[in-house]
Design a protein around this motif. Sequence first.
Motif, PDB file in Angstrom:
ATOM      1  N   PRO A 155      -4.866  29.302  28.345  1.00 40.80           N
ATOM      2  CA  PRO A 155      -3.450  29.511  28.026  1.00 40.80           C
ATOM      3  C   PRO A 155      -2.497  29.224  29.183  1.00 40.80           C
ATOM      4  O   PRO A 155      -1.360  28.843  28.952  1.00 40.80           O
ATOM      5  N   ASN A 156      -2.950  29.387  30.431  1.00 44.25           N
ATOM      6  CA  ASN A 156      -2.048  29.128  31.556  1.00 44.25           C
ATOM      7  C   ASN A 156      -1.942  27.645  31.880  1.00 44.25           C
ATOM      8  O   ASN A 156      -1.157  27.256  32.739  1.00 44.25           O
ATOM      9  N   GLN A 157      -2.720  26.795  31.195  1.00 46.57           N
ATOM     10  CA  GLN A 157      -2.706  25.371  31.482  1.00 46.57           C
ATOM     11  C   GLN A 157      -2.213  24.517  30.323  1.00 46.57           C
ATOM     12  O   GLN A 157      -2.260  23.301  30.396  1.00 46.57           O
ATOM     13  N   HIS A 158      -1.761  25.131  29.235  1.00 38.81           N
ATOM     14  CA  HIS A 158      -1.221  24.320  28.146  1.00 38.81           C
ATOM     15  C   HIS A 158       0.206  24.761  27.827  1.00 38.81           C
ATOM     16  O   HIS A 158       0.597  25.881  28.129  1.00 38.81           O
ATOM     17  N   PRO A 159       0.991  23.885  27.231  1.00 35.17           N
ATOM     18  CA  PRO A 159       2.394  24.206  26.973  1.00 35.17           C
ATOM     19  C   PRO A 159       2.605  25.166  25.808  1.00 35.17           C
ATOM     20  O   PRO A 159       3.717  25.631  25.574  1.00 35.17           O
ATOM     21  N   GLY A 160       1.562  25.480  25.060  1.00 33.45           N
ATOM     22  CA  GLY A 160       1.686  26.368  23.903  1.00 33.45           C
ATOM     23  C   GLY A 160       1.179  25.694  22.654  1.00 33.45           C
ATOM     24  O   GLY A 160       0.866  24.511  22.636  1.00 33.45           O
ATOM     25  N   GLY A 161       1.071  26.483  21.601  1.00 30.19           N
ATOM     26  CA  GLY A 161       0.647  25.941  20.321  1.00 30.19           C
ATOM     27  C   GLY A 161      -0.846  26.013  20.062  1.00 30.19           C
ATOM     28  O   GLY A 161      -1.315  25.537  19.036  1.00 30.19           O
ATOM     29  N   ASP A 162      -1.616  26.595  20.981  1.00 31.38           N
ATOM     30  CA  ASP A 162      -3.049  26.715  20.780  1.00 31.38           C
ATOM     31  C   ASP A 162      -3.373  28.154  20.365  1.00 31.38           C
ATOM     32  O   ASP A 162      -2.515  29.017  20.340  1.00 31.38           O
ATOM     33  N   GLY A 163      -4.594  28.404  19.986  1.00 36.11           N
ATOM     34  CA  GLY A 163      -5.023  29.765  19.670  1.00 36.11           C
ATOM     35  C   GLY A 163      -4.878  30.116  18.201  1.00 36.11           C
ATOM     36  O   GLY A 163      -4.904  29.250  17.322  1.00 36.11           O
ATOM     37  N   LEU A 164      -4.735  31.402  17.928  1.00 29.69           N
ATOM     38  CA  LEU A 164      -4.718  31.905  16.549  1.00 29.69           C
ATOM     39  C   LEU A 164      -3.733  31.198  15.625  1.00 29.69           C
ATOM     40  O   LEU A 164      -4.108  30.810  14.515  1.00 29.69           O
ATOM     41  N   PRO A 165      -2.469  31.015  16.005  1.00 28.73           N
ATOM     42  CA  PRO A 165      -1.551  30.324  15.079  1.00 28.73           C
ATOM     43  C   PRO A 165      -2.016  28.908  14.739  1.00 28.73           C
ATOM     44  O   PRO A 165      -1.910  28.478  13.589  1.00 28.73           O
TER      45      PRO A 165
ATOM     46  N   GLU B 294     -17.275  30.396  17.096  1.00 25.83           N
ATOM     47  CA  GLU B 294     -17.580  30.492  18.529  1.00 25.83           C
ATOM     48  C   GLU B 294     -16.487  29.900  19.423  1.00 25.83           C
ATOM     49  O   GLU B 294     -16.084  30.530  20.394  1.00 25.83           O
ATOM     50  N   PRO B 295     -15.955  28.693  19.146  1.00 32.49           N
ATOM     51  CA  PRO B 295     -14.932  28.147  20.046  1.00 32.49           C
ATOM     52  C   PRO B 295     -13.570  28.846  19.929  1.00 32.49           C
ATOM     53  O   PRO B 295     -12.686  28.576  20.723  1.00 32.49           O
ATOM     54  N   GLU B 296     -13.404  29.732  18.985  1.00 35.10           N
ATOM     55  CA  GLU B 296     -12.118  30.417  18.785  1.00 35.10           C
ATOM     56  C   GLU B 296     -12.183  31.867  19.264  1.00 35.10           C
ATOM     57  O   GLU B 296     -11.732  32.782  18.604  1.00 35.10           O
ATOM     58  N   LYS B 297     -12.711  32.075  20.465  1.00 40.95           N
ATOM     59  CA  LYS B 297     -12.906  33.429  20.979  1.00 40.95           C
ATOM     60  C   LYS B 297     -11.653  34.045  21.593  1.00 40.95           C
ATOM     61  O   LYS B 297     -11.528  35.252  21.648  1.00 40.95           O
ATOM     62  N   PHE B 298     -10.726  33.247  22.086  1.00 38.68           N
ATOM     63  CA  PHE B 298      -9.587  33.770  22.825  1.00 38.68           C
ATOM     64  C   PHE B 298      -8.299  33.560  22.034  1.00 38.68           C
ATOM     65  O   PHE B 298      -7.986  32.449  21.629  1.00 38.68           O
ATOM     66  N   ALA B 299      -7.541  34.630  21.840  1.00 39.02           N
ATOM     67  CA  ALA B 299      -6.362  34.607  20.966  1.00 39.02           C
ATOM     68  C   ALA B 299      -5.329  33.554  21.355  1.00 39.02           C
ATOM     69  O   ALA B 299      -4.661  32.990  20.502  1.00 39.02           O
ATOM     70  N   ALA B 300      -5.197  33.272  22.643  1.00 41.07           N
ATOM     71  CA  ALA B 300      -4.218  32.279  23.097  1.00 41.07           C
ATOM     72  C   ALA B 300      -4.834  30.912  23.319  1.00 41.07           C
ATOM     73  O   ALA B 300      -4.164  30.004  23.793  1.00 41.07           O
ATOM     74  N   GLY B 301      -6.093  30.747  22.991  1.00 40.04           N
ATOM     75  CA  GLY B 301      -6.772  29.483  23.233  1.00 40.04           C
ATOM     76  C   GLY B 301      -7.597  29.553  24.501  1.00 40.04           C
ATOM     77  O   GLY B 301      -7.605  30.552  25.217  1.00 40.04           O
TER      78      GLY B 301
ATOM     79  N   MET C 240       6.181  33.108  25.314  1.00 38.32           N
ATOM     80  CA  MET C 240       5.936  33.215  23.872  1.00 38.32           C
ATOM     81  C   MET C 240       5.359  31.937  23.287  1.00 38.32           C
ATOM     82  O   MET C 240       4.659  31.982  22.290  1.00 38.32           O
ATOM     83  N   LYS C 241       5.628  30.790  23.889  1.00 39.10           N
ATOM     84  CA  LYS C 241       5.008  29.549  23.410  1.00 39.10           C
ATOM     85  C   LYS C 241       3.498  29.590  23.607  1.00 39.10           C
ATOM     86  O   LYS C 241       2.750  29.026  22.829  1.00 39.10           O
ATOM     87  N   ARG C 242       3.054  30.279  24.655  1.00 38.67           N
ATOM     88  CA  ARG C 242       1.620  30.399  24.933  1.00 38.67           C
ATOM     89  C   ARG C 242       0.997  31.606  24.253  1.00 38.67           C
ATOM     90  O   ARG C 242      -0.215  31.681  24.120  1.00 38.67           O
ATOM     91  N   ALA C 243       1.812  32.571  23.861  1.00 35.84           N
ATOM     92  CA  ALA C 243       1.288  33.816  23.282  1.00 35.84           C
ATOM     93  C   ALA C 243       1.880  34.077  21.905  1.00 35.84           C
ATOM     94  O   ALA C 243       2.299  35.185  21.591  1.00 35.84           O
ATOM     95  N   VAL C 244       1.901  33.057  21.060  1.00 36.13           N
ATOM     96  CA  VAL C 244       2.438  33.207  19.703  1.00 36.13           C
ATOM     97  C   VAL C 244       1.654  34.264  18.925  1.00 36.13           C
ATOM     98  O   VAL C 244       2.206  34.966  18.077  1.00 36.13           O
ATOM     99  N   PHE C 245       0.369  34.438  19.267  1.00 34.65           N
ATOM    100  CA  PHE C 245      -0.453  35.446  18.594  1.00 34.65           C
ATOM    101  C   PHE C 245       0.139  36.852  18.724  1.00 34.65           C
ATOM    102  O   PHE C 245      -0.106  37.714  17.886  1.00 34.65           O
ATOM    103  N   ALA C 246       0.948  37.107  19.746  1.00 25.15           N
ATOM    104  CA  ALA C 246       1.507  38.441  19.979  1.00 25.15           C
ATOM    105  C   ALA C 246       2.624  38.787  18.993  1.00 25.15           C
ATOM    106  O   ALA C 246       3.104  39.921  18.987  1.00 25.15           O
TER     107      ALA C 246
END
Length: 92
Positions: free
Chosen positions: A77-87, A67-74, A50-56
């Motif tokens: 997502p498998n290489q960061h601790p969370g907090g990236d993407g839509l939120p 353009e750089p905001e194409k992916f909901a999780a950033g 859930m830290k990586r998929a807060v958008f869910a």
Amino acid sequence: EAQRVVNPQSGRCWRIVNHKSLNRLGQPVAFKLMPGENILPFAQPESSVMKRAVFAQKHVWVTPYSEPEKFAAGQFPNQHPGGDGLPHWTAQ
């Protein structure tokens, strides 16, 4: 920027209208988002998933195109601790 959760008890739907473009009847063009069966994740908020998929945690996110905001999780997502993407992008 909108974030919404489906509410099955109310039969919620969303109508998106473009007031700058008219159809053949002279009315603004629009479309309707009608959600089907939906649930929110069962994972705990502090879990690594859930830290990586807060958008869910929301069913619908409406943001301006970027353009750089194409992916909901950033981007990775498998290489960061969370907090990236839509939120992150909507908090800016």
